[in-house]
Design an enzyme around this catalytic site. Structure first.
Site, PDB file in Angstrom:
ATOM      1  N   LYS A 270      -8.732 -10.567  -8.555  1.00  0.00           N
ATOM      2  CA  LYS A 270      -8.653 -10.061  -7.180  1.00  0.00           C
ATOM      3  C   LYS A 270      -9.553 -10.968  -6.360  1.00  0.00           C
ATOM      4  O   LYS A 270     -10.773 -10.931  -6.499  1.00  0.00           O
ATOM      5  CB  LYS A 270      -9.151  -8.615  -7.129  1.00  0.00           C
ATOM      6  CG  LYS A 270      -9.335  -8.047  -5.716  1.00  0.00           C
ATOM      7  CD  LYS A 270      -9.740  -6.566  -5.743  1.00  0.00           C
ATOM      8  CE  LYS A 270      -9.958  -5.993  -4.355  1.00  0.00           C
ATOM      9  NZ  LYS A 270     -10.254  -4.545  -4.371  1.00  0.00           N
ATOM     10  N   GLU A 274     -10.904  -7.262   0.193  1.00  0.00           N
ATOM     11  CA  GLU A 274     -11.874  -6.174   0.310  1.00  0.00           C
ATOM     12  C   GLU A 274     -13.277  -6.605  -0.120  1.00  0.00           C
ATOM     13  O   GLU A 274     -13.946  -5.947  -0.909  1.00  0.00           O
ATOM     14  CB  GLU A 274     -11.403  -4.968  -0.512  1.00  0.00           C
ATOM     15  CG  GLU A 274     -10.044  -4.458  -0.039  1.00  0.00           C
ATOM     16  CD  GLU A 274      -9.551  -3.202  -0.728  1.00  0.00           C
ATOM     17  OE1 GLU A 274      -9.905  -2.987  -1.895  1.00  0.00           O
ATOM     18  OE2 GLU A 274      -8.802  -2.434  -0.086  1.00  0.00           O
ATOM     19  N   ASP A 353      -0.632   0.268   0.358  1.00  0.00           N
ATOM     20  CA  ASP A 353      -1.500   0.597  -0.770  1.00  0.00           C
ATOM     21  C   ASP A 353      -1.134   1.927  -1.421  1.00  0.00           C
ATOM     22  O   ASP A 353      -1.828   2.917  -1.212  1.00  0.00           O
ATOM     23  CB  ASP A 353      -2.958   0.648  -0.266  1.00  0.00           C
ATOM     24  CG  ASP A 353      -3.953   0.653  -1.412  1.00  0.00           C
ATOM     25  OD1 ASP A 353      -3.546   0.377  -2.548  1.00  0.00           O
ATOM     26  OD2 ASP A 353      -5.141   0.943  -1.167  1.00  0.00           O
ATOM     27  N   GLU A 381      -4.429   7.972  -6.744  1.00  0.00           N
ATOM     28  CA  GLU A 381      -5.397   7.796  -5.659  1.00  0.00           C
ATOM     29  C   GLU A 381      -4.956   8.472  -4.358  1.00  0.00           C
ATOM     30  O   GLU A 381      -5.749   9.183  -3.732  1.00  0.00           O
ATOM     31  CB  GLU A 381      -5.630   6.299  -5.424  1.00  0.00           C
ATOM     32  CG  GLU A 381      -6.562   6.023  -4.267  1.00  0.00           C
ATOM     33  CD  GLU A 381      -6.831   4.549  -4.040  1.00  0.00           C
ATOM     34  OE1 GLU A 381      -6.346   3.710  -4.830  1.00  0.00           O
ATOM     35  OE2 GLU A 381      -7.531   4.235  -3.064  1.00  0.00           O
TER      36      GLU A 381
HETATM   37  C1  GCV Z   1      -9.951  -1.628  -6.974  1.00  0.00           C
HETATM   38  C2  GCV Z   1      -7.511   0.237  -2.700  1.00  0.00           C
HETATM   39  C3  GCV Z   1      -8.468   1.142  -3.420  1.00  0.00           C
HETATM   40  C4  GCV Z   1      -9.613   0.371  -4.043  1.00  0.00           C
HETATM   41  C5  GCV Z   1      -9.025  -0.705  -4.969  1.00  0.00           C
HETATM   42  C6  GCV Z   1      -8.087  -1.584  -4.146  1.00  0.00           C
HETATM   43  C7  GCV Z   1      -7.395  -2.636  -4.986  1.00  0.00           C
HETATM   44  O1  GCV Z   1      -8.118  -0.291  -1.571  1.00  0.00           O
HETATM   45  O2  GCV Z   1      -8.930   2.134  -2.558  1.00  0.00           O
HETATM   46  O3  GCV Z   1     -10.417   1.266  -4.752  1.00  0.00           O
HETATM   47  O4  GCV Z   1     -10.029  -1.470  -5.582  1.00  0.00           O
HETATM   48  O5  GCV Z   1      -7.091  -0.780  -3.562  1.00  0.00           O
HETATM   49  O6  GCV Z   1      -6.247  -2.413  -5.357  1.00  0.00           O
HETATM   50  O7  GCV Z   1      -7.978  -3.668  -5.258  1.00  0.00           O
END
Ligand code: GCV
Length: 666
Positions: A270, A274, A353, A381
């Site tokens: 990743k 973020e 997402d 989630e």
């Molecule tokens: C692992 C969303 C989630 C995050 C996650 C991110 C991702 O933003 O809230 O917790 O991080 O996706 O898929 O990298």
């Protein structure tokens, strides 16, 4: 170590064992009896048949083919295929690898566990070839034992920054191999703190041990990688993928890592997402970053899985031009064809997402020369945190069946990720997993259907959501027909019900910020995450047409025109693509506002029906399972009521338009 449920490996005694035929002998052919996966397959068969039918078949080995190790990509599906047929007074499993035999063994055990007739199941011979080369689970487990977006306890892989290996590790490998999973990423994609040191000798021994256990069940070990390792653990001042110092550091590091963890198959990354570091910091592309690592790991037959979840998470809500939904496409399409052979781009199913309803990412069907993998999320989630029941396999079926129109034939998402469309060697499907160290592994016992179902669907995309759910119920809850019907009536509509009482018509996001459980209509409206509904007193929705952000046009025709037109766009996505007045009439004949009221009232009422159905099972199933799900239903009903009342009140207050049916709105 905590005790835990055996789920579909419980192998409870079968009453109807006559149905199961005469299994005096099992013939195993095509492989060597010394192969360690074959040994595990035989152990599984013997234990399972003894426990379920009280029989001890003798095992006879036929001629072995050449010794085959399954490498990433190269004809994985051929090597994992199996054929089961009736032979003399028993069954024959034939395959080209130990993994094929293992999947065949689990097929037989499943048939017996579901009390189907072995005669009927295999009389005509049954050959199954996995639909996808990589069938992967992504753990978002952190080394301190917490799990990002985990709703089933703590990690069973880590405790206090150490790797834990015990009986549960092996049983986990058995559980997921039994449904056809052949790859796992064992740590969170947000690689921080101790996890950055997983590629150092602090963890090599344990990782090597873990890799061996997984390999015994045909499961490849993968790790998430910190893109900025050169800086964070290497002492360099850069992570520029074109910098010679950086490349040299990675070369030395990877030589060490693959020597110490010989079963390691690759990495998931990743980057530039973020707050995670990535090649953008150095003015480089995502392809520069992925290719640099891929070229180095190629020497070890390994791959780099690079996530496409790259977007600006510091948006201004006032800005109506920047559209988060476009980001994946805009960041990755320009380099289509530049990604090296052992890179796979991992693409979330939707452009945002994991909302309860999103269109398919236009990267599928947009990328024409790049290896691709689909990423879905069984960790709930945004779909109820494994408190609310939400069986996701019907959604995954829709995703896989989506026609991208990227070619004359073989143009569905399923075709693309199976490798058929592009003839790619590396492709597949990954799910962000929903497991933890809870007794039942998944928090809500019924969430186990998503773990079971994801594996089964990844292995055989032609299976129906109904068949998968039924297998799960028969193997893990009860064979009693009344129970089976009731649980299926709960699981099968649960996703639509969840959608009804939460966010309407594809708009998504009306969740409590940060936790993502519970209703907060404006929670993400004035925030930086690019997640808006744009509701005012006249209407709601995001204009993603040619007059808005242009997102709809990223699809191939006829999808682009369909989504671009409010008249042609399917109702369930219409507010994702269009800003519409509350009085706009949908294909269903209802106005947008009446749809919002009706679905919310219905969704809450249906959730109550599901809970009542569950209550009717008291005394008919295991008490612990009953109590676990009952307690979750109590919380689900509270949640559903809040969603229903808050959403309806919010839109009544915004629009001033009353409910046609005069129901109570606050
Ligand atoms: C692992 C969303 C989630 C995050 C996650 C991110 C991702 O933003 O809230 O917790 O991080 O996706 O898929 O990298």
């Amino acid at each position: 170590m905590k005790d835990y449920a055996k789920l579909w490996l419980a192998y409870s005694p079968k009453k109807n064992n006559r149905e199961c035929g005469d299994l005096k002998k099992i013939y195993i052919s095509g492989v060597s009896e010394n192969d360690k996966i074959v040994k595990n397959a035989v152990a599984e068969l013997k234990a399972g048949l003894k426990a379920m039918l009280d029989i001890e078949p003798s095992i006879e080995y036929g001629s072995a083919g050449p010794d085959i190790k399954i490498q990433n990509g190269k004809d994985m599906q051929d090597k994992e295929e199996y054929t089961i047929s009736i032979k003399d007074s028993g069954l024959e499993i034939a395959a080209k690898s130990g993994a094929g035999i293992l999947y065949g063994a689990f097929d037989i055990l499943r048939t017996v566990a579901c009390e189907e007739s072995v005669e009927k199941a295999y009389a005509a011979g049954k050959t199954v070839r996995p639909s996808n080369p990589l069938r992967m689970l992504n753990h978002w487990d952190n080394m301190d034992g917490s799990i990002e977006r985990g709703y089933s306890g703590e990690s069973f892989f880590y405790e206090n920054n150490e790797i834990v290996i015990d009986e549960r590790t092996k049983d986990y490998a058995r559980l997921i191999a039994a449904v056809g999973i052949n790859a796992i990423v064992i740590n969170n994609v947000n690689v921080k703190q101790a996890a950055s040191y997983m590629i150092t000798d602090r963890y090599f021994d344990k990782l090597a041990q873990l890799g061996e256990i997984l390999a015994g069940y045909g499961i490849g070990l993968y790790m998430s990688l910190n893109y900025a390792s050169t800086i964070e653990i290497g002492g360099l001042d850069s992570a520029d993928p074109l910098d010679e110092k950086v490349i040299e550091w990675w070369k030395v590091k990877m030589a060490e890592v693959f020597k110490k963890i010989p079963t390691l198959k690759g990495f998931l990354v990743k980057a530039d997402s973020e707050g995670r570091p990535g090649p953008f910091t150095y003015g480089r592309t995502q392809a520069d970053g992925a290719n640099m690592l891929a070229d180095i790991v190629k020497d070890y037959d390994a791959i780099i899985i690079w996530r496409c979840f790259v977007y600006n998470c510091k948006q201004d809500w006032r800005d109506r031009k920047t559209d988060r939904a476009r980001a994946g496409y805009d960041n990755f399409i320009p380099m289509d064809g530049d990604y090296h052979d052992n890179v796979i781009l991992q693409i979330k199913n939707g452009p945002m997402d994991f909302q309860i309803r999103e269109p398919i990412s236009p990267l599928f069907g947009g990328l024409k020369k790049t290896n691709q993998m689909l990423e879905v999320q069984i960790a709930q989630e945004y779909t109820g945190h494994q408190i609310d029941v939400c069986y996701l396999i019907p959604e995954f079926k829709e995703i896989l069946g989506f026609k991208t129109y990227c070619s004359e034939k073989d143009d569905t998402v399923a075709d693309i990720i199976s490798g058929k469309t592009l003839g790619s060697r590396f492709s597949g499907i990954a799910a962000v997993t929903n497991t933890g160290n809870d007794f039942n592994w998944t928090g809500n016992y019924l969430a186990g259907a998503n773990l079971y179902g994801f594996g089964r669907l990844a292995f055989d995309t032609d299976l129906s959501a109904e068949q998968i759910a039924e297998e799960f119920v028969r193997m893990t809850i009860s064979e009693n027909e009344e129970v089976v019907s009731a649980v299926l009536e709960i699981l099968l509509p649960s996703r639509e019900i969840y959608e009804r009482y939460t966010s309407p018509l594809g708009i998504g996001w009306m969740v409590t910020p940060a936790t993502h459980y519970g209703c907060s209509v404006d929670g993400y409206e004035y925030d930086r995450w690019g997640t808006y509904h744009r509701a005012d007193h006249l209407g709601i929705g995001v204009d993603r047409t040619d007059k808005g952000t242009g997102y709809a046009l990223l699809y191939n025709e006829p999808n682009a025109s369909m989504y671009n037109s409010p008249d042609d766009c399917p109702d369930e996505l219409v507010l994702f693509f269009h800003h519409l007045p509350y009085t706009h009439v949908l294909h269903s004949g209802k106005t947008v506002i009446q749809h919002i009221y009706d679905t919310h009232f219905e969704g809450y009422a249906q959730a109550r029906e599901l809970a009542a159905k569950w209550d009717s099972l008291k005394g008919k199933i295991d008490d612990a399972i009953f109590d676990n799900v009952k307690e979750r239903f109590e919380r689900q009903l509270y949640n559903a009521r809040e969603w229903c009342d808050q959403v309806n009140s919010y839109f009544y207050r915004k629009s001033g338009i009353p409910d046609e049916k005069g129901r109570e709105i606050w």
